[in-house]
Motif scaffolding. Structure first.
Motif, mmCIF file in Angstrom:
data_model
loop_
_atom_site.group_PDB
_atom_site.id
_atom_site.type_symbol
_atom_site.label_atom_id
_atom_site.label_comp_id
_atom_site.label_asym_id
_atom_site.label_seq_id
_atom_site.Cartn_x
_atom_site.Cartn_y
_atom_site.Cartn_z
ATOM 1 N N LEU A 10 0.819 -1.200 0.000
ATOM 2 C CA LEU A 10 0.000 0.000 0.000
ATOM 3 C C LEU A 10 0.864 1.265 0.000
ATOM 4 O O LEU A 10 0.587 2.228 -0.728
ATOM 5 C CB LEU A 10 -0.933 0.001 1.215
ATOM 6 C CG LEU A 10 -1.863 1.210 1.369
ATOM 7 C CD1 LEU A 10 -2.776 1.327 0.156
ATOM 8 C CD2 LEU A 10 -2.663 1.114 2.664
ATOM 9 N N THR A 11 1.938 1.232 0.790
ATOM 10 C CA THR A 11 2.848 2.380 0.858
ATOM 11 C C THR A 11 3.501 2.643 -0.497
ATOM 12 O O THR A 11 3.557 3.785 -0.970
ATOM 13 C CB THR A 11 3.929 2.140 1.920
ATOM 14 O OG1 THR A 11 3.314 1.900 3.187
ATOM 15 C CG2 THR A 11 4.854 3.347 2.020
ATOM 16 N N PHE A 12 3.980 1.569 -1.130
ATOM 17 C CA PHE A 12 4.620 1.715 -2.439
ATOM 18 C C PHE A 12 3.635 2.234 -3.482
ATOM 19 O O PHE A 12 3.983 3.071 -4.323
ATOM 20 C CB PHE A 12 5.206 0.380 -2.899
ATOM 21 C CG PHE A 12 6.438 -0.046 -2.140
ATOM 22 C CD1 PHE A 12 7.132 0.848 -1.335
ATOM 23 C CD2 PHE A 12 6.912 -1.343 -2.219
ATOM 24 C CE1 PHE A 12 8.264 0.466 -0.638
ATOM 25 C CE2 PHE A 12 8.043 -1.741 -1.534
ATOM 26 C CZ PHE A 12 8.715 -0.835 -0.738
ATOM 27 N N PHE A 13 2.399 1.738 -3.436
ATOM 28 C CA PHE A 13 1.390 2.201 -4.388
ATOM 29 C C PHE A 13 1.077 3.683 -4.190
ATOM 30 O O PHE A 13 0.914 4.432 -5.156
ATOM 31 C CB PHE A 13 0.106 1.377 -4.244
ATOM 32 C CG PHE A 13 0.061 0.160 -5.120
ATOM 33 C CD1 PHE A 13 0.147 0.282 -6.500
ATOM 34 C CD2 PHE A 13 -0.077 -1.103 -4.572
ATOM 35 C CE1 PHE A 13 0.104 -0.838 -7.322
ATOM 36 C CE2 PHE A 13 -0.116 -2.227 -5.375
ATOM 37 C CZ PHE A 13 -0.028 -2.095 -6.754
ATOM 38 N N ILE A 14 0.996 4.101 -2.936
ATOM 39 C CA ILE A 14 0.725 5.515 -2.652
ATOM 40 C C ILE A 14 1.874 6.387 -3.146
ATOM 41 O O ILE A 14 1.649 7.436 -3.769
ATOM 42 C CB ILE A 14 0.494 5.722 -1.143
ATOM 43 C CG1 ILE A 14 -0.813 5.046 -0.705
ATOM 44 C CG2 ILE A 14 0.451 7.211 -0.800
ATOM 45 C CD1 ILE A 14 -1.041 5.056 0.790
ATOM 46 N N VAL A 15 3.103 5.949 -2.885
ATOM 47 C CA VAL A 15 4.277 6.701 -3.355
ATOM 48 C C VAL A 15 4.286 6.759 -4.879
ATOM 49 O O VAL A 15 4.590 7.798 -5.479
ATOM 50 C CB VAL A 15 5.581 6.064 -2.826
ATOM 51 C CG1 VAL A 15 6.799 6.749 -3.442
ATOM 52 C CG2 VAL A 15 5.644 6.155 -1.309
ATOM 53 N N GLY A 296 10.522 -0.718 -8.300
ATOM 54 C CA GLY A 296 11.268 -0.391 -9.511
ATOM 55 C C GLY A 296 10.574 0.677 -10.327
ATOM 56 O O GLY A 296 11.216 1.589 -10.857
ATOM 57 N N ALA A 297 9.235 0.573 -10.422
ATOM 58 C CA ALA A 297 8.459 1.593 -11.140
ATOM 59 C C ALA A 297 8.588 2.945 -10.462
ATOM 60 O O ALA A 297 8.749 3.979 -11.129
ATOM 61 C CB ALA A 297 6.993 1.163 -11.214
ATOM 62 N N VAL A 298 8.541 2.956 -9.133
ATOM 63 C CA VAL A 298 8.659 4.207 -8.373
ATOM 64 C C VAL A 298 10.025 4.859 -8.609
ATOM 65 O O VAL A 298 10.119 6.058 -8.923
ATOM 66 C CB VAL A 298 8.447 3.956 -6.867
ATOM 67 C CG1 VAL A 298 8.810 5.201 -6.054
ATOM 68 C CG2 VAL A 298 7.003 3.552 -6.586
ATOM 69 N N ILE A 299 11.080 4.073 -8.477
ATOM 70 C CA ILE A 299 12.436 4.617 -8.584
ATOM 71 C C ILE A 299 12.702 5.164 -9.980
ATOM 72 O O ILE A 299 13.244 6.270 -10.143
ATOM 73 C CB ILE A 299 13.475 3.548 -8.205
ATOM 74 C CG1 ILE A 299 13.399 3.241 -6.700
ATOM 75 C CG2 ILE A 299 14.888 3.998 -8.579
ATOM 76 C CD1 ILE A 299 14.324 2.139 -6.250
ATOM 77 N N LEU A 300 12.311 4.410 -11.009
ATOM 78 C CA LEU A 300 12.603 4.874 -12.361
ATOM 79 C C LEU A 300 11.738 6.076 -12.741
ATOM 80 O O LEU A 300 12.196 6.980 -13.453
ATOM 81 C CB LEU A 300 12.400 3.746 -13.374
ATOM 82 C CG LEU A 300 12.998 4.030 -14.755
ATOM 83 C CD1 LEU A 300 14.501 4.286 -14.663
ATOM 84 C CD2 LEU A 300 12.721 2.905 -15.733
ATOM 85 N N LEU A 301 10.500 6.116 -12.260
ATOM 86 C CA LEU A 301 9.643 7.276 -12.529
ATOM 87 C C LEU A 301 10.219 8.534 -11.891
ATOM 88 O O LEU A 301 10.254 9.608 -12.512
ATOM 89 C CB LEU A 301 8.228 7.014 -12.017
ATOM 90 C CG LEU A 301 7.218 8.167 -12.186
ATOM 91 C CD1 LEU A 301 7.125 8.591 -13.647
ATOM 92 C CD2 LEU A 301 5.855 7.766 -11.644
ATOM 93 N N ILE A 302 10.678 8.418 -10.647
ATOM 94 C CA ILE A 302 11.298 9.568 -9.975
ATOM 95 C C ILE A 302 12.577 9.981 -10.697
ATOM 96 O O ILE A 302 12.827 11.179 -10.916
ATOM 97 C CB ILE A 302 11.592 9.232 -8.499
ATOM 98 C CG1 ILE A 302 10.277 9.044 -7.723
ATOM 99 C CG2 ILE A 302 12.440 10.317 -7.852
ATOM 100 C CD1 ILE A 302 10.468 8.553 -6.309
#
Length: 342
Positions: A10-15, A296-302
């Motif tokens: 849930l935390t990763f999805f929110i981020v 991985g999606a979060v890091i690359l998007l940022i």
């Protein structure tokens, strides 16, 4: 543990959602209206304004490509680390990326001689097609080298990957040496990675490949956990180890080849993400595989959002940022191994 995993998901999805919304508004072009207003106006009128064109045709496809690419590189890196039982393993290890780069370099340097003979659509996509073909041929060669009597030898696979990477690097270096100034600029920018060329048809193709590949890899969690005990022990538990090896290697090659073909070389994501997650979940691949996709999606998007905003109106190649993030992690892994050897 299940509650803890759910909290992390849930935390990763929110981020990820926050990073997505933020990425929509950040860039060289500032919107005159809100994203919701731009989209609703476009669907009502079916005609593009400057705002809607930038948002719908440029920014949204790029954001989706960053999410898909980060997820693909992370889950393949996690799967290969589990297969090789080595936290230093990554999609680059078996030469997939170097093969794609080699064929892209060949296209950039020699493709101009045949571009005018090809249909417009094919000439526009020739670079991506050749890079994808290079990844597939590299995968086929390395896999054939490592397979005998229906059994895949991991050590030979790794050594074949190293040999192919060295050969591809040498040929790519020679092509760089003989290239013109314009070819050198294109080759350098492509080899450093960029999501700037993203569009809807590329996103759709990558989505299909990543979705099917990820669906198959997510089912390998139990087998990868069993492999930690050893191949013989895992086989005694009823797992088909040779089939698992083939599937992970082939699926990882297809996924990485696809994203590299469209976006160039983006390193370290497949190495960094699993390493971060192991601090919390150790090596439970039932947990690592799905969480690695989201993180991985979060890091690359940022990283991509930073790459296109940090030097406006220019763009910093995303491969530089991922290398800056990944190098300290790589060094920390080596330091931990050194401590264990004492």
């Amino acid at each position: 543990m299940k509650k803890k995993i759910a909290v992390y998901k849930l935390t990763f999805f929110i981020v990820l959602l926050v990073a997505l919304v933020t990425a929509l508004y950040l860039g060289a072009y500032d919107f005159n209206h809100s994203v919701f207003e731009i989209v609703s106006t476009y669907f009502k009128t079916k005609t593009h304004t400057a705002d809607s064109f930038v948002l719908i045709e440029l920014r949204i496809p790029r954001i989706l490509m960053a999410i898909l690419t980060g997820a693909a590189l992370s889950i393949t890196g996690t799967s290969l680390q589990g297969l090789f039982k080595n936290p230093l393993a990554s999609p680059d290890l078996i030469g997939i990326t170097s093969g794609a780069v080699l064929f892209a370099a060949l296209t950039i340097v020699f493709g101009s001689a045949v571009m005018h003979l090809l249909p417009p659509f094919l000439s526009y996509t020739l670079l991506s097609i050749m890079a994808f073909l290079g990844a597939l041929l590299t995968m086929w060669f390395v896999y054939k080298m490592a397979t005998s009597n229906g059994k895949t030898h991991i050590l030979i696979l790794l050594l074949s990957g190293v040999a192919i990477s060295a050969l591809s690097g040498a040929v790519t270096g020679f092509l760089t040496y003989i290239s013109t100034e314009e070819e050198l600029r294109n080759l350098t920018f492509w080899s450093l990675g960029s999501l700037a060329g993203s569009n809807w048809w590329k996103v759709c193709l990558v989505f299909v490949v990543v979705s099917i590949g990820s669906f198959r890899l997510l089912k390998k969690g139990k087998t990868l956990n069993a492999l930690m005990l050893g191949e013989k022990e895992a086989a005694h538990l009823g797992f088909d180890i040779e089939k698992t090896k083939r599937e992970i290697i082939i699926i990882s090659s297809l996924m990485v080849g696809c994203v590299v073909a469209f976006n160039g070389t983006i390193g370290f994501i497949g190495l960094v993400v699993p390493y971060i997650l192991r601090f919390v979940f150790n090596s439970n691949y039932n947990i690592l595989l799905p969480l690695s996709m989201i993180l991985g999606a979060v890091i690359l998007l940022i990283a991509d959002t930073i790459s296109r905003t940090i030097v406006i109106p220019a763009e910093l190649p995303i491969g530089i940022l991922t290398a800056i993030m990944g190098a300290p992690v790589f060094i920390s892994i080596l330091i931990n191994y050194k401590r264990k050897l004492k």
